[in-house]
Design an enzyme around this catalytic site. Structure first.
Site, PDB file in Angstrom:
ATOM      1  N   ALA A  76     -84.005 -74.067 -24.007  1.00 49.66           N
ATOM      2  CA  ALA A  76     -82.971 -73.294 -24.703  1.00 49.66           C
ATOM      3  C   ALA A  76     -83.473 -71.888 -24.971  1.00 49.66           C
ATOM      4  CB  ALA A  76     -82.566 -73.978 -26.005  1.00 49.66           C
ATOM      5  N   SER A  77     -84.487 -71.477 -24.231  1.00 48.74           N
ATOM      6  CA  SER A  77     -85.053 -70.129 -24.348  1.00 48.74           C
ATOM      7  C   SER A  77     -85.419 -69.826 -25.796  1.00 48.74           C
ATOM      8  CB  SER A  77     -84.086 -69.097 -23.770  1.00 48.74           C
ATOM      9  OG  SER A  77     -83.910 -69.326 -22.388  1.00 48.74           O
TER      10      SER A  77
END
Length: 259
Positions: A76-77
């Site tokens: 999810a960065s």
């Protein structure tokens, strides 16, 4: 990487998935999931079905490109730790082609009983008729739920008879790089490096070679002009940067003031 291959055909009318009306994989969480930056992001506890389904969709994408490798990145960065996400990587190492984004949304949000039909609809729309082949490279970040979600994506690959390869912990750019070089000129065109670069070590070699060309040892009388600080976002970047940093020229000694 670890390779996962499931060879049992799971028959629907196109032999692409199990019979219509039978639930395939984890149940949908009951909330709509929106396709965002290169994929899906949400709380990790909402994504089990999405990961399984994107594994299956990735097989269809690979088959639509003649069996070229595609990628699935579990991350999810910079979202908060409770979140996770899955990014789809096209054969050229870029983001999933925009024409496939509606297919991804339709499959991710299909009712459980309609998943087989949704996958068949994608196959029909893109002209996939084969029930075999498909290569999917999967990597993940260091979130505590990433390994479990990665396994679900690999399960989705297997359920459509594709070959999934687990690359373990990588950064997103590393997986993009590996997918691009695994396919070579067939997807990346003339401007692609050697096949040996299709690996974690190959990424380090590419990056360090380019860095050395940009900042040769004699620049400014001795290597780097100043220390380089990299923000690794408390995640996978830290352990992946360490071996790269060992291959770069050392920083200059600190400047001394006048005596």
């Amino acid at each position: 990487p670890t390779t996962h291959i499931h060879t049992t055909t799971i028959g629907a009318r196109t032999l692409l998935c199990s019979a219509a009306g039978r639930m395939i994989g984890p149940p949908h969480p009951g909330v709509p999931l929106a396709y965002g930056t290169a994929g899906f992001r949400a709380r990790a506890d909402l994504l089990d079905s999405t990961f399984f389904r994107m594994g299956a969709l990735a097989v269809l994408r690979s088959r639509s490109r003649g069996g070229l490798a595609v990628g699935l990145m579990v991350t999810a960065s910079h979202n908060a730790e409770p979140d996770n996400g899955i990014k789809l990587v096209d054969p050229d190492g870029g983001m999933l082609d925009v024409s496939w984004e509606p297919h991804a949304s339709a499959v991710a949000n299909a009712a459980d009983a309609d998943l087989a039909a949704a996958l068949d609809a994608v196959a029909d729309a893109v002209g996939v008729v084969s029930a075999s082949g498909g290569r999917v490279l999967v990597a993940r970040d260091t979130r505590p739920h990433s390994e479990r979600l990665s396994a679900l994506a690999l399960d989705g690959v297997s359920h459509l008879g594709g070959a999934g390869e687990d690359f373990g912990l990588l950064t997103t750019p590393q997986l993009h790089h590996i997918v691009r070089h695994a396919n070579g000129g067939a997807a990346g065109g003339a401007h692609v490096g050697p096949a040996a670069w299709a690996s974690e070590g190959g990424y380090a070699e590419m990056l360090c070679t380019a860095f050395a060309a940009l900042l040769p040892p004699d620049l400014g009388g001795g290597g780097l002009r100043a220390p380089l600080t990299v923000d690794c976002a408390c995640g996978v970047g830290g352990p992946q940067l360490a071996p790269i940093a060992q291959r770069l020229p050392p920083p200059p000694p600190p400047e001394r003031g006048p005596p």
